[in-house]
Design a protein around this motif. Structure first.
Motif, PDB file in Angstrom:
ATOM      1  N   UNK A 121      52.183  43.707  40.981  1.00 58.48           N
ATOM      2  CA  UNK A 121      51.235  42.979  41.823  1.00 58.48           C
ATOM      3  C   UNK A 121      49.902  43.732  41.908  1.00 58.48           C
ATOM      4  N   UNK A 122      49.967  45.043  42.054  1.00 60.10           N
ATOM      5  CA  UNK A 122      48.734  45.841  42.124  1.00 60.10           C
ATOM      6  C   UNK A 122      48.080  45.991  40.759  1.00 60.10           C
ATOM      7  N   UNK A 123      48.872  46.118  39.734  1.00 57.36           N
ATOM      8  CA  UNK A 123      48.334  46.268  38.382  1.00 57.36           C
ATOM      9  C   UNK A 123      47.579  45.010  37.966  1.00 57.36           C
ATOM     10  N   UNK A 124      48.187  43.863  38.164  1.00 57.68           N
ATOM     11  CA  UNK A 124      47.602  42.605  37.699  1.00 57.68           C
ATOM     12  C   UNK A 124      46.686  41.933  38.730  1.00 57.68           C
ATOM     13  N   UNK A 125      46.889  42.243  40.002  1.00 55.80           N
ATOM     14  CA  UNK A 125      46.127  41.572  41.053  1.00 55.80           C
ATOM     15  C   UNK A 125      45.137  42.482  41.743  1.00 55.80           C
ATOM     16  N   UNK A 126      44.448  43.306  40.973  1.00 54.49           N
ATOM     17  CA  UNK A 126      43.535  44.274  41.577  1.00 54.49           C
ATOM     18  C   UNK A 126      42.437  43.618  42.412  1.00 54.49           C
ATOM     19  N   UNK A 127      42.120  42.361  42.138  1.00 53.01           N
ATOM     20  CA  UNK A 127      41.092  41.669  42.924  1.00 53.01           C
ATOM     21  C   UNK A 127      41.515  41.485  44.384  1.00 53.01           C
ATOM     22  N   UNK A 128      42.820  41.438  44.623  1.00 54.67           N
ATOM     23  CA  UNK A 128      43.332  41.237  45.980  1.00 54.67           C
ATOM     24  C   UNK A 128      43.979  42.499  46.555  1.00 54.67           C
ATOM     25  N   UNK A 129      43.803  43.625  45.876  1.00 55.33           N
ATOM     26  CA  UNK A 129      44.510  44.841  46.283  1.00 55.33           C
ATOM     27  C   UNK A 129      44.235  45.276  47.729  1.00 55.33           C
ATOM     28  N   UNK A 178      48.219  52.086  44.353  1.00 62.81           N
ATOM     29  CA  UNK A 178      47.385  51.162  45.112  1.00 62.81           C
ATOM     30  C   UNK A 178      45.927  51.618  45.070  1.00 62.81           C
ATOM     31  N   UNK A 179      45.732  52.914  45.093  1.00 60.10           N
ATOM     32  CA  UNK A 179      44.384  53.461  44.987  1.00 60.10           C
ATOM     33  C   UNK A 179      43.757  53.182  43.635  1.00 60.10           C
ATOM     34  N   UNK A 180      44.556  53.300  42.577  1.00 60.50           N
ATOM     35  CA  UNK A 180      44.037  52.974  41.247  1.00 60.50           C
ATOM     36  C   UNK A 180      43.596  51.513  41.211  1.00 60.50           C
ATOM     37  N   UNK A 181      44.416  50.642  41.779  1.00 63.63           N
ATOM     38  CA  UNK A 181      44.092  49.220  41.796  1.00 63.63           C
ATOM     39  C   UNK A 181      42.793  48.968  42.553  1.00 63.63           C
ATOM     40  N   UNK A 182      42.661  49.610  43.695  1.00 61.80           N
ATOM     41  CA  UNK A 182      41.422  49.427  44.456  1.00 61.80           C
ATOM     42  C   UNK A 182      40.232  50.062  43.742  1.00 61.80           C
ATOM     43  N   UNK A 183      40.471  51.147  43.007  1.00 61.51           N
ATOM     44  CA  UNK A 183      39.374  51.772  42.261  1.00 61.51           C
ATOM     45  C   UNK A 183      38.878  50.850  41.145  1.00 61.51           C
ATOM     46  N   UNK A 184      39.787  50.130  40.523  1.00 67.50           N
ATOM     47  CA  UNK A 184      39.381  49.156  39.503  1.00 67.50           C
ATOM     48  C   UNK A 184      38.526  48.069  40.160  1.00 67.50           C
ATOM     49  N   UNK A 185      38.955  47.580  41.310  1.00 68.25           N
ATOM     50  CA  UNK A 185      38.162  46.588  42.042  1.00 68.25           C
ATOM     51  C   UNK A 185      36.822  47.183  42.466  1.00 68.25           C
ATOM     52  N   UNK A 186      36.838  48.405  42.963  1.00 66.91           N
ATOM     53  CA  UNK A 186      35.611  49.085  43.382  1.00 66.91           C
ATOM     54  C   UNK A 186      34.649  49.208  42.200  1.00 66.91           C
ATOM     55  N   UNK A 187      35.182  49.533  41.028  1.00 65.77           N
ATOM     56  CA  UNK A 187      34.360  49.632  39.822  1.00 65.77           C
ATOM     57  C   UNK A 187      33.739  48.284  39.482  1.00 65.77           C
ATOM     58  N   UNK A 195      40.803  50.486  33.803  1.00 62.22           N
ATOM     59  CA  UNK A 195      42.247  50.212  33.701  1.00 62.22           C
ATOM     60  C   UNK A 195      42.826  50.841  32.439  1.00 62.22           C
ATOM     61  N   UNK A 196      42.107  50.719  31.349  1.00 67.68           N
ATOM     62  CA  UNK A 196      42.575  51.281  30.083  1.00 67.68           C
ATOM     63  C   UNK A 196      42.690  52.805  30.173  1.00 67.68           C
ATOM     64  N   UNK A 197      41.701  53.433  30.813  1.00 64.70           N
ATOM     65  CA  UNK A 197      41.744  54.894  30.972  1.00 64.70           C
ATOM     66  C   UNK A 197      42.881  55.334  31.880  1.00 64.70           C
TER      67      UNK A 197
END
Length: 176
Positions: free
Chosen positions: A61-69, A115-124, A138-140
């Motif tokens: 859910x966090x990996x694929x749904x980073x927009x809603x993390x 969860x932090x990684x997911x939010x960092x992707x959204x933050x980016x 995400x790739x990194x």
């Protein structure tokens, strides 16, 4: 540039998590504890499978749904801190700790991490306004996602089997 973005994110994420956990603890302390009943945990392979399935679903859910993390994390961390607080209030500290340790020592920091990684992707994405940059992050993060996944599997195994062992050790006063 990335260091500045990471610095901002870490400040935001730390404050966000502290507020969520604090809110869950606050709500857990003001709710009537008589409305809740502690149920004994099950253990073994069936329970481990249920925990593993839940952990993997949450991870995906966090990996694929980073927009809603951020919303997912309100439910996860706010809800978890509420439930843990209620556990301490209804079971007492020793019993509640026996239900949380040892798997919680792996699971909770790992949840914060993925969860932090997911939010960092959204933050980016928000910071750069570029989906390409967000997907690049995400790739990194693939090695970190894989590490987190391994930790989730280990935590599920421990929760399924070793919670029973830890309860026995606490009840026999092996730790004090």
């Amino acid at each position: 540039m990335i260091h500045k973005r990471l610095k901002y994110f870490l400040w935001y994420y730390s404050i966000y998590c502290i507020l969520l956990i604090g809110t869950g603890i606050y709500l857990g302390n003001i709710v009537n504890k008589d409305l809740f009943e502690a149920t004994p945990p099950t253990s073994g392979q069936e329970f481990m499978s249920v925990v593993l399935q839940h952990n993997l679903t949450n991870f995906a859910m966090y990996l694929l749904g980073f927009l809603l993390s951020p919303l997912f994390q309100i439910m996860d961390f706010g809800g978890s801190s509420f439930v843990i607080t209620m556990g301490f209030r209804t079971l007492g500290a020793q019993e509640a700790l026996s239900k949380l340790i040892p798997h919680g020592l792996l699971e909770f920091p790992n949840m914060l991490f993925y969860q932090g990684i997911s939010q960092y992707v959204l933050f980016t994405l928000i910071y750069t306004k570029s989906m390409k940059a967000a997907l690049g992050v995400m790739k990194k993060m693939i090695p970190y996602y894989l590490l987190s996944l391994v930790i989730l599997i280990i935590a599920a195994f421990i929760e399924g089997y070793d919670s029973l062992l830890f309860s026995i050790m606490i009840n026999h006063r092996w730790f004090y």
